[in-house]
Enzyme design. Sequence first.
Site, PDB file in Angstrom:
ATOM      1  N   THR A 121      -7.042  -4.567   1.029  1.00  0.00           N
ATOM      2  CA  THR A 121      -5.831  -4.943   1.781  1.00  0.00           C
ATOM      3  C   THR A 121      -6.066  -6.190   2.637  1.00  0.00           C
ATOM      4  O   THR A 121      -5.185  -7.052   2.729  1.00  0.00           O
ATOM      5  CB  THR A 121      -5.344  -3.762   2.641  1.00  0.00           C
ATOM      6  OG1 THR A 121      -5.089  -2.657   1.768  1.00  0.00           O
ATOM      7  CG2 THR A 121      -4.071  -4.073   3.393  1.00  0.00           C
ATOM      8  N   ASP A 173      -6.431   5.043  -4.426  1.00  0.00           N
ATOM      9  CA  ASP A 173      -6.354   3.915  -3.487  1.00  0.00           C
ATOM     10  C   ASP A 173      -5.317   2.963  -4.081  1.00  0.00           C
ATOM     11  O   ASP A 173      -5.580   2.260  -5.046  1.00  0.00           O
ATOM     12  CB  ASP A 173      -7.720   3.224  -3.349  1.00  0.00           C
ATOM     13  CG  ASP A 173      -7.698   2.161  -2.260  1.00  0.00           C
ATOM     14  OD1 ASP A 173      -6.596   1.737  -1.857  1.00  0.00           O
ATOM     15  OD2 ASP A 173      -8.793   1.749  -1.822  1.00  0.00           O
ATOM     16  N   GLU A 208      -4.899   7.398  -0.163  1.00  0.00           N
ATOM     17  CA  GLU A 208      -5.353   6.791   1.097  1.00  0.00           C
ATOM     18  C   GLU A 208      -4.266   6.801   2.163  1.00  0.00           C
ATOM     19  O   GLU A 208      -4.542   7.054   3.317  1.00  0.00           O
ATOM     20  CB  GLU A 208      -5.794   5.334   0.841  1.00  0.00           C
ATOM     21  CG  GLU A 208      -6.073   4.610   2.146  1.00  0.00           C
ATOM     22  CD  GLU A 208      -6.710   3.251   1.994  1.00  0.00           C
ATOM     23  OE1 GLU A 208      -6.811   2.745   0.866  1.00  0.00           O
ATOM     24  OE2 GLU A 208      -7.119   2.702   3.039  1.00  0.00           O
ATOM     25  N   ASP A 236       0.847  -1.203   0.000  1.00  0.00           N
ATOM     26  CA  ASP A 236       0.000   0.000   0.000  1.00  0.00           C
ATOM     27  C   ASP A 236       0.880   1.251   0.000  1.00  0.00           C
ATOM     28  O   ASP A 236       0.651   2.194  -0.761  1.00  0.00           O
ATOM     29  CB  ASP A 236      -0.895   0.069   1.256  1.00  0.00           C
ATOM     30  CG  ASP A 236      -1.816  -1.121   1.433  1.00  0.00           C
ATOM     31  OD1 ASP A 236      -3.028  -0.945   1.380  1.00  0.00           O
ATOM     32  OD2 ASP A 236      -1.316  -2.251   1.620  1.00  0.00           O
ATOM     33  N   THR A 273     -19.434  -6.763   0.938  1.00  0.00           N
ATOM     34  CA  THR A 273     -18.165  -6.937   1.653  1.00  0.00           C
ATOM     35  C   THR A 273     -17.933  -8.376   2.107  1.00  0.00           C
ATOM     36  O   THR A 273     -18.884  -9.109   2.389  1.00  0.00           O
ATOM     37  CB  THR A 273     -18.128  -6.002   2.879  1.00  0.00           C
ATOM     38  OG1 THR A 273     -16.872  -6.098   3.514  1.00  0.00           O
ATOM     39  CG2 THR A 273     -19.226  -6.338   3.888  1.00  0.00           C
ATOM     40  N   ASP A 317     -12.033   4.866  -2.375  1.00  0.00           N
ATOM     41  CA  ASP A 317     -12.581   3.550  -2.736  1.00  0.00           C
ATOM     42  C   ASP A 317     -13.599   3.665  -3.863  1.00  0.00           C
ATOM     43  O   ASP A 317     -13.767   2.732  -4.639  1.00  0.00           O
ATOM     44  CB  ASP A 317     -13.299   2.919  -1.532  1.00  0.00           C
ATOM     45  CG  ASP A 317     -12.351   2.540  -0.426  1.00  0.00           C
ATOM     46  OD1 ASP A 317     -11.395   1.811  -0.719  1.00  0.00           O
ATOM     47  OD2 ASP A 317     -12.560   2.978   0.730  1.00  0.00           O
TER      48      ASP A 317
END
Length: 311
Positions: free
Chosen positions: A123, A118, A73, A50, A195, A247
């Site tokens: 992650t 992002d 982010e 990231d 999700t 996102d």
Amino acid sequence: MSVSAPLIVRLLASSVSVAGRAGKIVRDVMSKGELGIVEKGKDDYQTEADRSAEKCIVASLSKQYPKASIIGEEDSSVEEGEVSPDWIVVDADKEVLGLECPASLKGVKEEDIVVWVDPLDGTSEYTQGFLEHVTVLIGISVNEKPVAGVIHQPFFKNQTGGEVKMGRTIWGLSEIGVGGFTPAPPPGSLIITTTRSHSNPVVEKALQVMNAAQVLRVGGAGYKVLQLLEGQASVYVFASPGCKKWDTCAPEAVLSAAGGKLTDILGNFYKYGASASKPNKTGVLAAVNDELHSYALNRIPQELKDTLANK
Ligand code: AMP
Ligand code: MG
Ligand code: MG
């Protein structure tokens, strides 16, 4: 690079190229095996991938488009000399460079642009080995509206399950269209995507009321929107304040360029200006077309909408 291409087209073409480089960083960190996991908050992680992928994207775009606002982010402050020259990408994708620019975006100036980055969406899934769910997202907004975006999948597998070495890159440009994949019609029955790792009772309640034939649980806002674009699901429902502007900016841009719609759970569009609040407090509702979006919006009870609106 063709300097004659309009700014938005150039920025989108640069974003396609740099997303591919960031994707390589994401793969390299995984193959080295030292992820360097840091817990930013509850159920919210950051890895070396990231951090490094964001440095690559922010340094590359800010070098070429210094007056645009670029919000990442991981909040990378990129000092001169800190970023390896190998991570600075100044190429621009040739196919995208040749795109027509919509008339409404021809006069856009660099200072009118906000780019939401992002560097690694999904992650949790990255750390748990669900690598296909991982995407690199670069969303370009003008006047608070997402107008162009890139969704790069570093670990894309083709239909026979073979890994595609360079990953793949999907893009969308408002009024012009989408590329990098083959769009497919929605499934014949209602399939919802949501999700995998950030559910709660309110999220589940919003799924129950949909009367769906199937609910898919996968990581990342980018990957869920890819499922909509490729006909694996028709609606994305997430009744939680957990997603942020980085996102949804690129996914919204690509989805709307393909004829879909992404809003909050109340049916309102998010605004992507430089001073916009980062959390998408009132959740995410996205669908492949207006009709399915309205269907899903109407099924969510007012009480649930109020719960999110008053948080
Ligand atoms: P998910 O669908 O759970 O993969 O979430 C999509 C994006 O929103 C990912 O970048 C997540 O990290 C972020 N997200 C969603 N819910 C939360 C949460 N409760 N806390 C932190 N990040 C979240
Ligand atoms: Mg994310
Ligand atoms: Mg991320």
